[in-house]
Design an enzyme around this catalytic site. Structure first.
Site, mmCIF file in Angstrom:
data_model
loop_
_atom_site.group_PDB
_atom_site.id
_atom_site.type_symbol
_atom_site.label_atom_id
_atom_site.label_comp_id
_atom_site.label_asym_id
_atom_site.label_seq_id
_atom_site.Cartn_x
_atom_site.Cartn_y
_atom_site.Cartn_z
ATOM 1 N N ASP A 207 46.278 32.682 36.849
ATOM 2 C CA ASP A 207 44.975 32.945 36.240
ATOM 3 C C ASP A 207 43.898 32.013 36.789
ATOM 4 O O ASP A 207 44.150 30.832 37.061
ATOM 5 C CB ASP A 207 45.100 32.761 34.719
ATOM 6 C CG ASP A 207 43.811 33.055 33.988
ATOM 7 O OD1 ASP A 207 43.327 34.196 34.103
ATOM 8 O OD2 ASP A 207 43.283 32.155 33.311
ATOM 9 N N GLU B 5 44.580 35.590 40.778
ATOM 10 C CA GLU B 5 43.322 36.150 40.281
ATOM 11 C C GLU B 5 42.219 35.279 40.870
ATOM 12 O O GLU B 5 41.935 34.198 40.360
ATOM 13 C CB GLU B 5 43.256 36.136 38.752
ATOM 14 C CG GLU B 5 42.026 36.861 38.244
ATOM 15 C CD GLU B 5 41.413 36.252 36.985
ATOM 16 O OE1 GLU B 5 40.486 36.854 36.436
ATOM 17 O OE2 GLU B 5 41.841 35.159 36.572
#
Length: 636
Positions: free
Chosen positions: A315, A368
């Site tokens: 993330d 990401e």
């Protein structure tokens, strides 16, 4: 009276590795471990608290009395406190009570290496043993590399476990129930992988799991660690890979968490310009500290080793690698080269990927990362970050903006739908339509599409078919597959009741068929990350808002011809150029009646003509349905 006995699991070699930031199995040393000392069973505890004056273990075994079980600090300046407590047992709750050097009592802290935690809002750690689970996924692990390679299909179903589906009384499903209901659904829909939004223990439901306090513990909201293992096992037994969302970018400042752990900036960077995230009001790991790097990499490897995880989606990578991420001038300081890269974070990510792939060549790491940072999926050996894949955020934004436009205006925005192919092969991209796209007023995917009900569902099927024929892996958030009307709400179940209606049934059937077709069509995945796997037929028919292209695998006989019509106009005799002589047959049509379409199909075999078109030697005339994508292959 201190009833703790001296004991250690650490060797001098362990300590040297830990200090150097090279110990990647810290979970075998830190935390609470069941051991036998002098014939007596008990629990060995160890915790890193280098600036502490005193560390005690408080818990069910000593009535939470901090005088009963003080730990002993090691002599080697490692900052590790440890000891054996004979009357502690598996299942008991505990915390560390820490007195800092200035005699301020730090709030009782949960164990950073706890394997199990109390159900929030309670915050204690629980002594646990995960070694007794008997895995039944040996077969999956034996051929997982073949399933996870970059030349294999990646159709990922992203799931927030708490809101995928609820019991009839509104309660959340357990890991045990999910091992039946969710596994059966993902299998029936023919996804290749499932991706869980963070399942590591987190205190605050509205964070969706992205503010972690228990990095080594699956959340107790749905059951215990063995029951979570059972869920993963069930997916593996049904040939479905499991990807976990992993958050090494930041952590919350909750009193029982990692922040100010021993009265100092232990895990977080002491400089607020590097140690505090203004967007998420959270703390940022100190990637310059060796022991912190060991903690994080050990955590990543822990999930791969003990939970048989098949991939980690990392993330907020962009927030890690840029010092000025979401900061104004004066709120950040350049590195010693005078640039905005966080060199320590970049070094950490490279080391993380090297550690993962050197030990598990059959998994994938997925970044990401929303910027144009170069080489995210290039090997570390050539200066890249070393990820297996990267989310293609540019494609996502451009595509959703394009599809939100009324078809009458799409002819003026042809570049929005073609631009992604200009850079599609600069990285190994995964195309995401994730949870972030269906919250905060963005509307659901279906809800942002224009037109009447028929056109909106036709647009939805076209969007997904275009996505699945575009180079790269695929990721779809739960609910999107059947046309969820409302935005995602983490507090309640998906709107499964809409499947009473035919348009939603058609959308679900379409996505299931699309997954099946994708998995069975090598041209769509064998060269998904290579320019050799894609060839334009026509990208400039803006007047008709039509795109046509060829997807290629290893065998030219499997080449797939794709034509997408982004308007409601039907083209009865649309000419496309083709590279060779032969006959083509329709193999997939998003306008099929079974999907809720108008059933305008190419039912007959279509022969090519030796007539140059679109720069190709041959051509053929096909029927192109309204707001649809149609695919052909050469007849063998």
């Amino acid at each position: 009276m201190n009833n703790t006995q001296t004991y250690s699991l650490f060797t001098d070699f362990d300590i040297n590795l830990f200090k150097a930031g090279k110990h990647f199995k810290l979970y075998e040393k830190f935390g609470a471990h069941k051991v036998t000392l002098n014939g007596q069973e008990g629990i060995y505890f160890s915790v890193w608290a280098p600036t502490a004056k005193k560390v005690s273990v408080v818990g069910d075994f000593n009535f939470w009395n901090d005088a009963e079980n003080e730990l002993f600090v090691r002599w080697d300046s490692s900052g590790i406190w440890e000891g054996f407590i004979p009357n502690a047992k598996v299942g008991m709750r505990y915390k560390y009570k820490i007195v800092s050097n200035n005699n301020d009592i730090v709030t009782e802290k949960a164990d950073p290496y706890a394997l199990y935690c109390e159900h929030p809002p309670q915050t204690a750690s629980i002594i646990w043993d995960i070694s007794d689970y008997k895995w039944d996924d040996k077969k999956w692990l034996s051929y997982r590399k073949d399933k996870n390679d970059l030349d294999k299909p990646y159709a990922v179903y992203e799931v927030h476990l708490d809101s995928w589906r609820k019991n009839e009384n509104g309660d959340r499903l357990t890991y045990k129930k999910l091992a039946t209901e969710l596994v059966n659904y993902v299998k029936d829909m023919n996804f290749t992988h499932v991706e869980f939004m963070p399942i590591m223990e987190y205190p605050y439901d509205p964070s969706w799991g992205y503010q972690l306090t228990g990095y080594f513990a699956p959340t107790s909201r749905f059951g215990n660690p063995q029951e979570f293992m059972g869920l993963i096992d069930a997916f593996h037994q049904n040939d479905i890979g499991v990807i976990l969302d992993w958050v090494p970018s930041h952590f919350p400042s909750d009193a029982h968490g990692l922040g100010q752990f021993d009265g100092s900036h232990l895990y977080e960077h002491p400089d607020v310009r590097k140690g505090y995230h203004p967007d998420w009001k959270s703390l940022i790991f100190n990637y310059e500290r060796n022991e912190v790097r060991s903690f994080l990499i050990s955590n990543a490897l822990f999930w791969l080793e003990h939970y048989h995880i098949d991939g980690l989606r990392v993330d907020a990578v962009a927030s890690m690698i840029y010092l000025d991420y979401s900061r104004e001038a004066g709120e950040w300081e350049p590195n010693h080269f005078g640039t905005n890269e966080n060199l320590a974070a970049i070094s950490f990510l490279r080391e993380f990927n090297e550690a993962v792939y050197s030990r598990y060549d059959d998994v994938q790491t997925i970044a990401e990362e929303s910027t144009a940072f170069p080489g995210v999926t290039k090997p570390v050996s050539v200066g890249g970050l070393g990820f297996g894949m990267k989310w293609m955020m540019g494609w996502m934004h451009d595509t959703l903006d394009y599809f939100a436009k009324d078809p009458i205006y799409r002819q003026h925005h042809q570049n929005d739908i073609t631009f992604s192919l200009a850079y599609a092969f600069t990285e190994n991209f995964m195309l995401p339509l994730s949870h972030d796209e269906v919250v905060y007023g963005k509307n659901s995917i279906l809800g942002r599409l224009p037109g009447d009900e028929w056109q909106r569902f036709a647009n939805l099927r076209l969007l997904y078919t275009y996505m699945y024929t575009h180079p790269g892996g695929k990721l779809l958030f739960m609910g999107d597959e059947f046309g969820q009307y409302e935005e995602w709400n983490f507090q309640k179940s998906l709107d499964w009741n809409v499947l009473e209606f035919l348009p939603h049934q058609g959308a679900q059937k379409h996505l299931k068929a699309l997954n099946t077709f994708y998995k069975n069509t090598p041209a769509l995945y064998e060269k998904a990350f290579s320019i050799e796997g894609f060839e334009w037929i026509s990208l400039d028919d803006a007047q008709n808002s039509v795109l046509s292209y060829i997807r290629k695998g290893h065998d030219p006989k499997n080449d797939l011809i794709v034509v997408c019509n982004f308007t409601p106009n039907t083209h009865e005799s649309y000419k496309i150029g083709l590279p060779r002589k032969g006959s083509i047959v329709e193999v997939f049509n998003s306008d099929a009646e079974d999907f809720g379409g108008s059933n305008k199909l190419n039912k007959k075999v279509i022969k090519t003509k030796k007539l140059e078109w679109n720069g190709k030697t041959f051509s053929a005339e096909i029927m192109v349905p309204p707001l649809a994508a149609v695919m052909f292959q050469y007849e063998v």
